[in-house]
Design a protein around this motif. Structure first.
Motif, PDB file in Angstrom:
ATOM      1  N   SER A 176       0.826  -1.207   0.000  1.00  0.00           N
ATOM      2  CA  SER A 176       0.000   0.000   0.000  1.00  0.00           C
ATOM      3  C   SER A 176       0.860   1.257   0.000  1.00  0.00           C
ATOM      4  CB  SER A 176      -0.927   0.002   1.221  1.00  0.00           C
ATOM      5  OG  SER A 176      -1.636   1.208   1.303  1.00  0.00           O
ATOM      6  N   ARG A 177       0.486   2.229  -0.837  1.00  0.00           N
ATOM      7  CA  ARG A 177       1.111   3.540  -0.878  1.00  0.00           C
ATOM      8  C   ARG A 177      -0.006   4.585  -0.992  1.00  0.00           C
ATOM      9  NH1 ARG A 177       4.348   0.481   0.253  1.00  0.00           N
ATOM     10  NH2 ARG A 177       6.478   0.123  -0.544  1.00  0.00           N
ATOM     11  N   MET A 190       4.362  10.734   1.727  1.00  0.00           N
ATOM     12  CA  MET A 190       3.913   9.415   1.269  1.00  0.00           C
ATOM     13  C   MET A 190       3.779   8.508   2.493  1.00  0.00           C
ATOM     14  SD  MET A 190       2.984   7.533  -1.269  1.00  0.00           S
ATOM     15  CE  MET A 190       3.575   8.485  -2.672  1.00  0.00           C
ATOM     16  N   SER A 192       3.395   4.736   3.693  1.00  0.00           N
ATOM     17  CA  SER A 192       3.658   3.393   3.163  1.00  0.00           C
ATOM     18  C   SER A 192       3.254   2.334   4.174  1.00  0.00           C
ATOM     19  CB  SER A 192       5.154   3.242   2.835  1.00  0.00           C
ATOM     20  OG  SER A 192       5.569   4.228   1.937  1.00  0.00           O
ATOM     21  N   ASP A 194       3.412  -1.259   6.047  1.00  0.00           N
ATOM     22  CA  ASP A 194       4.526  -2.106   6.489  1.00  0.00           C
ATOM     23  C   ASP A 194       4.007  -2.976   7.631  1.00  0.00           C
ATOM     24  OD1 ASP A 194       6.816  -3.230   7.653  1.00  0.00           O
ATOM     25  OD2 ASP A 194       8.071  -1.550   7.027  1.00  0.00           O
TER      26      ASP A 194
END
Length: 290
Positions: A176-177, A190, A192, A194
């Protein structure tokens, strides 16, 4: 024993009883010794009979009391079970009411978007809801790239749609970004996904300009330049923002506002970002004439 002999024995016992009654009825002094002898003989028998009778009576009374107590205990236990079940039901309804109230408040926060409610019906294996399925699909107006919100903010985006179901990839997933920005300053960043980092309850924020004004505690929302995410949806809060070694950018972490441990209900925004851009960029006939 023959019936005739039994008859004689019964007659003899009857006569003996009558004599005893007659003897105990006399009050003359000459019968006192006889009466005392008979009493001496009968008193132990009578006492024994009384003790046996008392014991039998007490036993019967205790048994009746015990039976009654057991019945009352069972009635009380049944009532307790009913109350426990009723309490569990009320608690479950209260939890659901609280969740629906949160969804309603979330709906009010983003009234500019059209939404439908959906229930989470499955998820991929794992500790969190990084990829999950909801019970609404194309028949309900859900499409690929539809934004999904819950728990106060952004949850993820729809990646696959069936007639009566849809698959959602959450923002904590490794791939996912999300293009975001600080709500206070407008500086872009941004966010991100994880899963390893999310075990600490955080995601990663990168690509903040070195001169950008993003501070710990700032609200991070979806940016206007995101290609798929609608603008202004809260993602979470910035934390541990530091200047990178290059001194050209900053990075840090984000604490998501949504709870990815126990998602049960979500809101799906039926409008797509590309449609909003299209609507904004394509002039109307009146504008074309001008």
């Amino acid at each position: 024993m023959e019936p005739k002999q039994s008859k004689y024995i019964l007659i003899g016992l009857s006569v003996f009883c009558v004599i005893l009654i007659a003897v105990t009825s006399f009050r003359d002094g000459f019968l006192n010794p006889l009466r005392s002898g008979i009493g001496y003989f009968l008193n132990p028998i009578q006492s024994g009979i009384n003790r046996v009778g008392t014991t039998l009576y007490n036993t019967a009374a205790n048994y009746a009391s015990l039976t009654e107590a057991m019945e009352e205990k069972q009635i009380l236990q049944n009532r307790i079970d009913e109350l426990i079940e009723e309490n569990n039901r009320l608690q479950s309804e209260q939890f659901e009411l609280n969740r629906l109230r949160e969804l309603y408040e979330l709906d009010q926060d983003y009234m500019q978007y059209e939404k439908i409610g959906a229930r989470v019906i499955a998820r991929d294996s794992g500790d969190w809801f990084q990829v999950f399925r909801i019970n609404k699909g194309s028949a309900d107006g859900v499409r690929v790239d539809a934004n999904v919100i819950a728990g106060g903010g952004l949850v993820g985006i729809v990646t696959d749609v069936g007639v009566n179901y849809a698959t959602v990839r959450s923002i904590i997933d490794d791939v996912s970004r999300v293009s975001g920005m600080a709500q206070q300053s407008g500086d872009s960043c941004m966010v991100s996904g994880d899963l390893t980092l999310f075990s600490e309850g955080r995601l990663r924020i990168t690509n903040i300009a070195g001169t950008g004004d993003v501070k710990d505690g700032d609200r991070i929302v979806t940016s206007n330049i995101s290609s798929k995410y609608l603008p202004g949806i809260l993602i979470g809060y910035a934390t541990d923002i530091t200047l990178d070694d290059t001194r050209l950018t900053k990075s840090g972490y984000l604490i998501p506002v949504a709870d990815f441990d126990s998602l049960q209900e979500v809101l799906v925004i039926t409008q797509l970002k590309e449609e909003m851009f299209s609507d904004a960029e394509v002039p109307t006939k009146e504008e074309e004439r001008q």
